[in-house]
Design an enzyme around this catalytic site. Structure first.
Site, PDB file in Angstrom:
ATOM      1  N   SER A 174       1.001  -1.006   0.012  1.00  0.00           N
ATOM      2  CA  SER A 174      -0.090  -0.082   0.119  1.00  0.00           C
ATOM      3  C   SER A 174       1.057   1.258  -0.016  1.00  0.00           C
ATOM      4  O   SER A 174       2.005   1.304   0.696  1.00  0.00           O
ATOM      5  CB  SER A 174      -0.932   0.035   1.459  1.00  0.00           C
ATOM      6  OG  SER A 174      -1.550   1.229   1.377  1.00  0.00           O
ATOM      7  N   TYR A 187      -2.238  -0.847   9.901  1.00  0.00           N
ATOM      8  CA  TYR A 187      -2.272  -1.393   8.824  1.00  0.00           C
ATOM      9  C   TYR A 187      -1.245  -0.851   8.174  1.00  0.00           C
ATOM     10  O   TYR A 187      -0.588  -1.533   7.215  1.00  0.00           O
ATOM     11  CB  TYR A 187      -3.718  -0.794   8.048  1.00  0.00           C
ATOM     12  CG  TYR A 187      -3.744  -1.092   6.707  1.00  0.00           C
ATOM     13  CD1 TYR A 187      -4.296  -2.495   6.160  1.00  0.00           C
ATOM     14  CD2 TYR A 187      -3.384  -0.169   5.663  1.00  0.00           C
ATOM     15  CE1 TYR A 187      -4.274  -2.564   4.718  1.00  0.00           C
ATOM     16  CE2 TYR A 187      -3.443  -0.617   4.460  1.00  0.00           C
ATOM     17  CZ  TYR A 187      -4.012  -1.761   3.735  1.00  0.00           C
ATOM     18  OH  TYR A 187      -4.040  -1.951   2.655  1.00  0.00           O
TER      19      TYR A 187
END
Length: 292
Positions: A174, A187
């Site tokens: 990401s 995350y």
């Protein structure tokens, strides 16, 4: 040590020499590996969203595809699309955070098709929690799936690919792994772990002709993305969700969110078409949001 081994060791380090001692010959490097296009794939988190689209596109390119997720109903729908594309599907319903589950999935692929050529680690988990209020449960769950399970899947598939002397692993990371996002720290930390695992696995497997790369997609219209942004809006006291989403979209230099299909195309490119000399790379596909 013969002259060819000395030259390789000078360039790549003593790992090459260790391989020669173990196998009795200098291993093929990625650029020298002329094996056929991979055909046996395992895609995690494939009950919907990006994972489903990757599995479908791999099938359309002639791959048999094993798919895993905790959502059995979603997997059945993905399997239907794979068979409609004329290819075999293996459905594996289960929780990858359970010890031994990633290894068992790889074993199932090998038992059915005799090997594994592609692993796409797409399964992911994340929740919105302010950093100073973050819970142990959320951290543990996030790291268990996004880091530990991914690493175990890489290890299990990597061992098979090592013996085959071919294979490709693609890990979904990401843009957040390189950003300071205090409402999403577990995350983003986990995705930084994915980046690190990708580099380490790439170096460990390079002598065997196995390529390991990652892809960092930007904002897409997936169930996980929608849920995350709704939680993020609430955490920031934003009542008008659509206005919040539009504001975030305007930050993307290319001016729109990514289509799931075009991100999947990039994943499949890494699996099937990228150069044999390309490994340990992070492919950035965020519309300019994350700038390499």
């Amino acid at each position: 040590m013969d002259s060819s081994t000395s030259a390789l060791t000078a360039i790549y380090g003593t790992g090459i020499n260790r391989v020669k001692i173990a196998t009795g010959r200098v291993p093929e490097l990625p650029a020298e590996n002329e094996r056929t296009i991979p055909g046996r794939a395992l895609v995690t988190g494939a009950a919907g969203g990006l994972g489903r689209e990757v599995a479908i596109q791999l099938a359309r390119r002639g791959c048999v595809v094993a798919i895993t997720d905790i959502n059995g109903e979603g997997l059945a729908e993905t399997a239907r699309h794979i068979t409609e594309a004329g290819m075999e599907a293996e459905t594996i319903v289960g929780d990858f955070t359970i010890e031994g589950a990633p290894e068992a999935a790889v074993d199932k692929v090998v038992a059915r098709w005799g090997g594994i050529d592609i692993l796409v680690n797409n399964a992911g988990y994340g929740v919105i929690e302010p950093f100073l209020e973050a819970s142990f449960k959320a951290w543990t769950r996030t790291l268990a799936l996004n880091v530990t399970a991914l690493a175990m899947a890489c290890k299990a598939a990597g061992r098979v690919m090592r013996d085959q002397r071919s294979g490709r692993i693609v890990n979904i990371t990401s843009p957040g792994s390189r950003m300071a996002l205090p409402d999403y720290t577990a995350y983003t930390a986990s995705k930084a772990g994915v980046d690190s695992i990708t580099r380490a696995a790439a170096v460990a497997l390079a002598p065997y002709g196995v390529l390991v790369n990652s892809l960092a997609p930007g904002m897409m219209d997936t169930e996980m993305q929608r849920s995350t942004e709704a939680d993020l809006a609430r955490a920031n006291g934003r009542d008008d969700l659509q206005a919040f989403l539009d504001e975030r979209t305007r930050r993307i230099p290319i001016g729109r969110r990514a289509e799931i299909s075009e991100v999947a195309e990039a994943v499949v490119w890494l699996c099937l078409d990228s150069p044999k000399y390309m490994t340990a790379e992070r492919l950035n596909m965020s519309g300019g949001l994350d700038k390499d």
